[in-house]
Design a protein around this motif. Sequence first.
Motif, PDB file in Angstrom:
ATOM      1  N   TYR A  11     -41.812  -4.619 -30.860  1.00  0.00           N
ATOM      2  CA  TYR A  11     -42.520  -5.888 -30.692  1.00  0.00           C
ATOM      3  C   TYR A  11     -42.031  -6.867 -31.747  1.00  0.00           C
ATOM      4  O   TYR A  11     -41.821  -6.500 -32.911  1.00  0.00           O
ATOM      5  N   ASP A  12     -41.861  -8.136 -31.324  1.00  0.00           N
ATOM      6  CA  ASP A  12     -41.485  -9.193 -32.267  1.00  0.00           C
ATOM      7  C   ASP A  12     -42.111 -10.499 -31.790  1.00  0.00           C
ATOM      8  O   ASP A  12     -42.990 -10.503 -30.922  1.00  0.00           O
ATOM      9  N   THR A  13     -41.653 -11.628 -32.329  1.00  0.00           N
ATOM     10  CA  THR A  13     -42.276 -12.914 -31.994  1.00  0.00           C
ATOM     11  C   THR A  13     -41.669 -13.557 -30.748  1.00  0.00           C
ATOM     12  O   THR A  13     -42.074 -14.663 -30.357  1.00  0.00           O
ATOM     13  N   ASN A  14     -40.679 -12.897 -30.148  1.00  0.00           N
ATOM     14  CA  ASN A  14     -40.023 -13.455 -28.944  1.00  0.00           C
ATOM     15  C   ASN A  14     -39.449 -14.844 -29.202  1.00  0.00           C
ATOM     16  O   ASN A  14     -39.482 -15.728 -28.343  1.00  0.00           O
ATOM     17  N   GLY A  15     -38.902 -15.045 -30.409  1.00  0.00           N
ATOM     18  CA  GLY A  15     -38.278 -16.325 -30.730  1.00  0.00           C
ATOM     19  C   GLY A  15     -39.256 -17.406 -31.124  1.00  0.00           C
ATOM     20  O   GLY A  15     -38.854 -18.531 -31.430  1.00  0.00           O
ATOM     21  N   LYS A  16     -40.542 -17.121 -31.127  1.00  0.00           N
ATOM     22  CA  LYS A  16     -41.548 -18.107 -31.522  1.00  0.00           C
ATOM     23  C   LYS A  16     -41.892 -17.947 -32.999  1.00  0.00           C
ATOM     24  O   LYS A  16     -41.456 -17.008 -33.652  1.00  0.00           O
ATOM     25  N   LYS A  17     -42.674 -18.882 -33.512  1.00  0.00           N
ATOM     26  CA  LYS A  17     -43.097 -18.804 -34.906  1.00  0.00           C
ATOM     27  C   LYS A  17     -43.996 -17.598 -35.122  1.00  0.00           C
ATOM     28  O   LYS A  17     -43.912 -16.924 -36.146  1.00  0.00           O
TER      29      LYS A  17
ATOM     30  N   GLY B  14     -41.489 -13.353 -42.886  1.00  0.00           N
ATOM     31  CA  GLY B  14     -42.337 -12.907 -41.789  1.00  0.00           C
ATOM     32  C   GLY B  14     -43.572 -12.194 -42.313  1.00  0.00           C
ATOM     33  O   GLY B  14     -43.738 -11.993 -43.521  1.00  0.00           O
ATOM     34  N   SER B  15     -44.430 -11.812 -41.405  1.00  0.00           N
ATOM     35  CA  SER B  15     -45.650 -11.109 -41.796  1.00  0.00           C
ATOM     36  C   SER B  15     -46.204 -10.349 -40.603  1.00  0.00           C
ATOM     37  O   SER B  15     -45.832 -10.619 -39.455  1.00  0.00           O
ATOM     38  N   ILE B  16     -47.103  -9.427 -40.887  1.00  0.00           N
ATOM     39  CA  ILE B  16     -47.781  -8.659 -39.855  1.00  0.00           C
ATOM     40  C   ILE B  16     -49.242  -8.506 -40.245  1.00  0.00           C
ATOM     41  O   ILE B  16     -49.572  -8.351 -41.419  1.00  0.00           O
ATOM     42  N   SER B  17     -50.102  -8.598 -39.261  1.00  0.00           N
ATOM     43  CA  SER B  17     -51.527  -8.316 -39.495  1.00  0.00           C
ATOM     44  C   SER B  17     -52.062  -7.553 -38.303  1.00  0.00           C
ATOM     45  O   SER B  17     -51.647  -7.777 -37.162  1.00  0.00           O
ATOM     46  N   VAL B  18     -52.973  -6.616 -38.601  1.00  0.00           N
ATOM     47  CA  VAL B  18     -53.604  -5.804 -37.561  1.00  0.00           C
ATOM     48  C   VAL B  18     -55.105  -5.897 -37.762  1.00  0.00           C
ATOM     49  O   VAL B  18     -55.604  -5.767 -38.882  1.00  0.00           O
ATOM     50  N   SER B  19     -55.822  -6.143 -36.685  1.00  0.00           N
ATOM     51  CA  SER B  19     -57.278  -6.211 -36.772  1.00  0.00           C
ATOM     52  C   SER B  19     -57.879  -5.461 -35.589  1.00  0.00           C
ATOM     53  O   SER B  19     -57.253  -5.320 -34.535  1.00  0.00           O
ATOM     54  N   VAL B  20     -59.103  -4.975 -35.791  1.00  0.00           N
ATOM     55  CA  VAL B  20     -59.819  -4.286 -34.724  1.00  0.00           C
ATOM     56  C   VAL B  20     -61.210  -4.887 -34.620  1.00  0.00           C
ATOM     57  O   VAL B  20     -61.934  -4.992 -35.615  1.00  0.00           O
ATOM     58  N   ASP B  21     -61.541  -5.342 -33.435  1.00  0.00           N
ATOM     59  CA  ASP B  21     -62.842  -5.971 -33.175  1.00  0.00           C
ATOM     60  C   ASP B  21     -63.157  -7.052 -34.210  1.00  0.00           C
ATOM     61  O   ASP B  21     -64.277  -7.172 -34.712  1.00  0.00           O
TER      62      ASP B  21
ATOM     63  N   ALA C 207     -63.280   2.006 -31.437  1.00  0.00           N
ATOM     64  CA  ALA C 207     -62.583   0.723 -31.425  1.00  0.00           C
ATOM     65  C   ALA C 207     -62.523   0.191 -30.006  1.00  0.00           C
ATOM     66  O   ALA C 207     -62.303   0.942 -29.059  1.00  0.00           O
ATOM     67  N   ASP C 208     -62.701  -1.119 -29.874  1.00  0.00           N
ATOM     68  CA  ASP C 208     -62.643  -1.746 -28.559  1.00  0.00           C
ATOM     69  C   ASP C 208     -61.328  -2.506 -28.395  1.00  0.00           C
ATOM     70  O   ASP C 208     -60.444  -2.085 -27.670  1.00  0.00           O
ATOM     71  N   VAL C 209     -61.186  -3.616 -29.127  1.00  0.00           N
ATOM     72  CA  VAL C 209     -59.973  -4.433 -28.991  1.00  0.00           C
ATOM     73  C   VAL C 209     -59.185  -4.420 -30.297  1.00  0.00           C
ATOM     74  O   VAL C 209     -59.722  -4.736 -31.361  1.00  0.00           O
ATOM     75  N   LEU C 210     -57.931  -4.030 -30.204  1.00  0.00           N
ATOM     76  CA  LEU C 210     -57.040  -4.019 -31.366  1.00  0.00           C
ATOM     77  C   LEU C 210     -56.001  -5.119 -31.186  1.00  0.00           C
ATOM     78  O   LEU C 210     -55.450  -5.288 -30.105  1.00  0.00           O
ATOM     79  N   THR C 211     -55.732  -5.857 -32.260  1.00  0.00           N
ATOM     80  CA  THR C 211     -54.823  -7.003 -32.190  1.00  0.00           C
ATOM     81  C   THR C 211     -53.751  -6.904 -33.260  1.00  0.00           C
ATOM     82  O   THR C 211     -54.044  -6.585 -34.417  1.00  0.00           O
ATOM     83  N   ILE C 212     -52.509  -7.180 -32.867  1.00  0.00           N
ATOM     84  CA  ILE C 212     -51.379  -7.247 -33.799  1.00  0.00           C
ATOM     85  C   ILE C 212     -50.821  -8.656 -33.761  1.00  0.00           C
ATOM     86  O   ILE C 212     -50.541  -9.193 -32.679  1.00  0.00           O
ATOM     87  N   THR C 213     -50.666  -9.266 -34.927  1.00  0.00           N
ATOM     88  CA  THR C 213     -50.061 -10.600 -35.024  1.00  0.00           C
ATOM     89  C   THR C 213     -48.793 -10.514 -35.861  1.00  0.00           C
ATOM     90  O   THR C 213     -48.822 -10.021 -36.998  1.00  0.00           O
ATOM     91  N   LEU C 214     -47.684 -10.974 -35.282  1.00  0.00           N
ATOM     92  CA  LEU C 214     -46.390 -10.974 -35.968  1.00  0.00           C
ATOM     93  C   LEU C 214     -45.949 -12.404 -36.195  1.00  0.00           C
ATOM     94  O   LEU C 214     -46.128 -13.272 -35.335  1.00  0.00           O
ATOM     95  N   GLU C 215     -45.369 -12.664 -37.364  1.00  0.00           N
ATOM     96  CA  GLU C 215     -44.836 -13.985 -37.683  1.00  0.00           C
ATOM     97  C   GLU C 215     -43.403 -13.849 -38.191  1.00  0.00           C
ATOM     98  O   GLU C 215     -43.030 -12.829 -38.768  1.00  0.00           O
TER      99      GLU C 215
END
Length: 307
Positions: free
Chosen positions: A213-219, A248-255, A281-289
């Motif tokens: 997984y990456d940013t697909n060329g986006k910020k 770059g950076s990465i963050s992971v959050s859950v609910d 856990a219900d919804v897990l989110t990964i944000t890549l920059e």
Amino acid sequence: MLKRRKLILTITLLYTLFILYFMFFAFGRSDSEADSYTFIFVPDNFLKLPNPLDFLHPTLMDMVSLGNMAAFIPFGILIPLLYSIKFIRFIILFIFSILVLETIQALTLLGSFDMGDVLKNSTGAVIGFAAYSIGIRAKNVRRSVISMGISMALLLIVTWGIGAGIDKAVAKNPGSFVALNEWENSSGVTSKKTKSLPFKIGGQEITPQFNVYDTNGKKSETYSYKFDDKEFYFYLQYGIPDQNDFEGSISVSVDGRQILSYSSEYQKHKPEIFEWYFEQADVLTITLEGNEKAWDVGYREMKHFWE
């Protein structure tokens, strides 16, 4: 006969005081800084006792765990020696007494109310009563004592084995690894990720086994996955490839609760591994920059052996 009864009564009272001391004052309980009551109504295991091999290098908790059962065996012998009492009445009164003591422990902040301890204490008393019932049939005192001792040892070992078997049967263990290849991105589109070409981080060649997984060329790009309140271990690897600018950076959050946040300012030029246990856990989110990548993202769901 009267002298014998007085001796047994004295031993019972002294032993009871000994047990009460350990329940309320030993292990630094009086120095506890607890500021809230602790009530554990559902034990996390049935009769979890130390593995025999643990006693090669026993810890304090190993001794406490075994002691919670063994220390109450004498009551199953002393009480029926003092009073002619049927097993059902004995165990009902014993369990009631232990529940009262556990409640006092919690309310005085000198310990916790733990149903696991109640179970172990009561099991110890049952072993003692059973050993007494077997030993009392012997023809003389010497044979009676020997019979009780052998019975206690055998019953403790059998109970230990049964408890271990039940714990193993009801315990959950991580299942097989499940790669998360389909996530919903920030645009609400389900994105499928598979393996990509190898890349290098810190001179080390990385060959993803499952996905990238990456940013697909986006910020930045955000991926979310719905687990529907599963219990599982979550895994991912992340880093910034050598061929790109180190940003770059990465963050992971859950609910909505963040559990990982790392930017290039703090990352090293090497691949990192992240693992986290989720009881629910219900919804897990990964944000890549930036140029951050995440790969081999997946989980192992906690399951019973029959699932």
